[in-house]
Design an enzyme around this catalytic site. Structure first.
Site, short mmCIF file in Angstrom:
data_model
loop_
_atom_site.label_atom_id
_atom_site.label_comp_id
_atom_site.label_asym_id
_atom_site.label_seq_id
_atom_site.Cartn_x
_atom_site.Cartn_y
_atom_site.Cartn_z
N ASN A 287 -8.52 0.77 -6.37
CA ASN A 287 -7.20 0.45 -5.84
C ASN A 287 -6.24 0.65 -7.01
O ASN A 287 -6.25 -0.12 -7.96
CB ASN A 287 -7.18 -0.99 -5.33
CG ASN A 287 -5.94 -1.31 -4.53
OD1 ASN A 287 -4.92 -0.65 -4.66
ND2 ASN A 287 -6.02 -2.34 -3.70
N GLU B 232 1.55 -1.48 -2.58
CA GLU B 232 0.12 -1.21 -2.72
C GLU B 232 -0.37 -0.39 -1.54
O GLU B 232 0.09 -0.57 -0.41
CB GLU B 232 -0.63 -2.55 -2.76
CG GLU B 232 -2.15 -2.44 -2.77
CD GLU B 232 -2.83 -3.78 -2.50
OE1 GLU B 232 -3.86 -4.05 -3.13
OE2 GLU B 232 -2.32 -4.55 -1.65
N GLU C 266 -12.11 -5.35 0.41
CA GLU C 266 -11.78 -4.68 -0.86
C GLU C 266 -12.98 -4.63 -1.80
O GLU C 266 -13.16 -3.67 -2.55
CB GLU C 266 -10.60 -5.36 -1.53
CG GLU C 266 -9.27 -5.08 -0.86
CD GLU C 266 -8.10 -5.45 -1.74
OE1 GLU C 266 -8.00 -4.90 -2.86
OE2 GLU C 266 -7.28 -6.27 -1.30
#
Length: 309
Positions: free
Chosen positions: A111, A47, A147
């Site tokens: 993301n 990621e 996030e």
């Protein structure tokens, strides 16, 4: 591509805040070349692989924030990775921060992960659904986890893609902790779930769980693999990155839930194992057989529901 091949999980060690994209991409290409030399056909990266994990900082300068995102994929700095894949005939999974503009010109931040074919073409995209952390500055934390501030929840659902010899699914980091991630993908036919993660050792909200971070990481991935009869490839950003310890633990998990290969360190490291997509049938036919054990017409409730008086 056949249904049996070698797959490489490419763990990355720390990426500093100042490390340029060119350097990170070259590290990834080096891992790809090594994987190719060792006979692998597919490689999976973490990621947010192209940068440090920037949500650990509260950033007020929008230009600085934008610098961590990709506006084009591939772009000038990531094109060499796509070129290397095409030259070596390798497919790959890549996680990164995506910045796009909607029809009104508004910035959208996700993301994101993609699947890239051995021909260097993007064949699948996923945007992270389960965003952890918080949205506002919390200066009491030893590091932030913003996030929710820097990304929107994914708007593509849990798609699957016919590539790499079978049906592939994707997710990212916190998604792995939610059982519906694997179940929805499996119900749609996914035979392999690729996922990258950046997971800190320390959990400021419940420090008594710090010793469980690595255990819970593998627990949820192994359960997802076993309960859904699919391969799970979990790939970490690892090591001490900008003062934050990341757990590592990159692994390849068979449909039986067994870890068949695992990283041993916290730096750039390849984990390679033979994948046989036909092994999914071991679980799907013999244990978690929906048609056999959960046919709606054969379902009888334990007791009849009560009616309102």
């Amino acid at each position: 591509m056949t249904r049996q091949y070698l797959l490489a999980a490419a763990q990355l060690g720390p990426v500093s805040r100042t490390e340029p994209r060119e350097s990170v991409v070259q590290r990834m290409i080096d891992l790809m070349h090594e994987a190719h030399r060792r006979g692998a056909s597919v490689i999976v990266y973490p990621e947010l692989a192209l940068t440090t994990f920037f949500p650990r900082w509260y950033l007020e300068d929008e230009q600085e924030l934008d610098s961590f995102y990709e506006t084009d994929m591939p772009g000038p700095l990531t094109q060499p990775l796509f070129d290397a894949a095409r030259q070596s005939g390798m497919g790959f999974y890549l996680g990164y921060a995506e910045l796009s503009l909607d029809d009104s010109g508004r910035k959208r931040r996700f993301n994101t992960s993609i699947l890239v074919s051995p021909e260097g073409e993007i064949v699948g995209k996923y945007r992270k659904i389960h965003l952890p952390g918080h949205a506002e500055n919390e200066p009491w934390r030893p590091f932030q986890h913003l996030e929710k501030r820097y990304f929107e929840n994914g708007n593509l659902g849990f798609p699957v893609f016919e590539t790499f010899g079978g049906v592939m699914g994707m997710c990212l980091c916190n998604d792995r902790r939610w059982p519906e991630t694997f179940r929805v993908l499996a119900l749609r036919g996914a035979e392999m779930v690729m996922l990258g993660y950046n997971t800190p050792v320390h959990y400021p909200l419940a420090p008594e769980h710090d010793h469980l971070q690595d255990f819970h990481n593998h627990l949820c991935m192994q359960a997802g693999a076993y309960q859904n009869g699919c391969w799970v490839i979990g790939v970490a950003k690892a090591g001490c990155e900008e003062g934050c310890d990341l757990i590592g633990g990159t692994c390849i998990i068979a449909p039986t839930g067994e870890i068949i290969a695992r990283a041993q360190g916290f730096g750039d490291e390849l984990v390679i194992a033979e994948i046989d997509l036909d092994r999914c049938a071991e679980i799907r036919r013999n244990i978690f057989n929906f048609a056999l054990h959960r046919e709606p017409e054969n379902y009888q409730p334990i007791c009849e529901p009560k009616t309102a008086s």
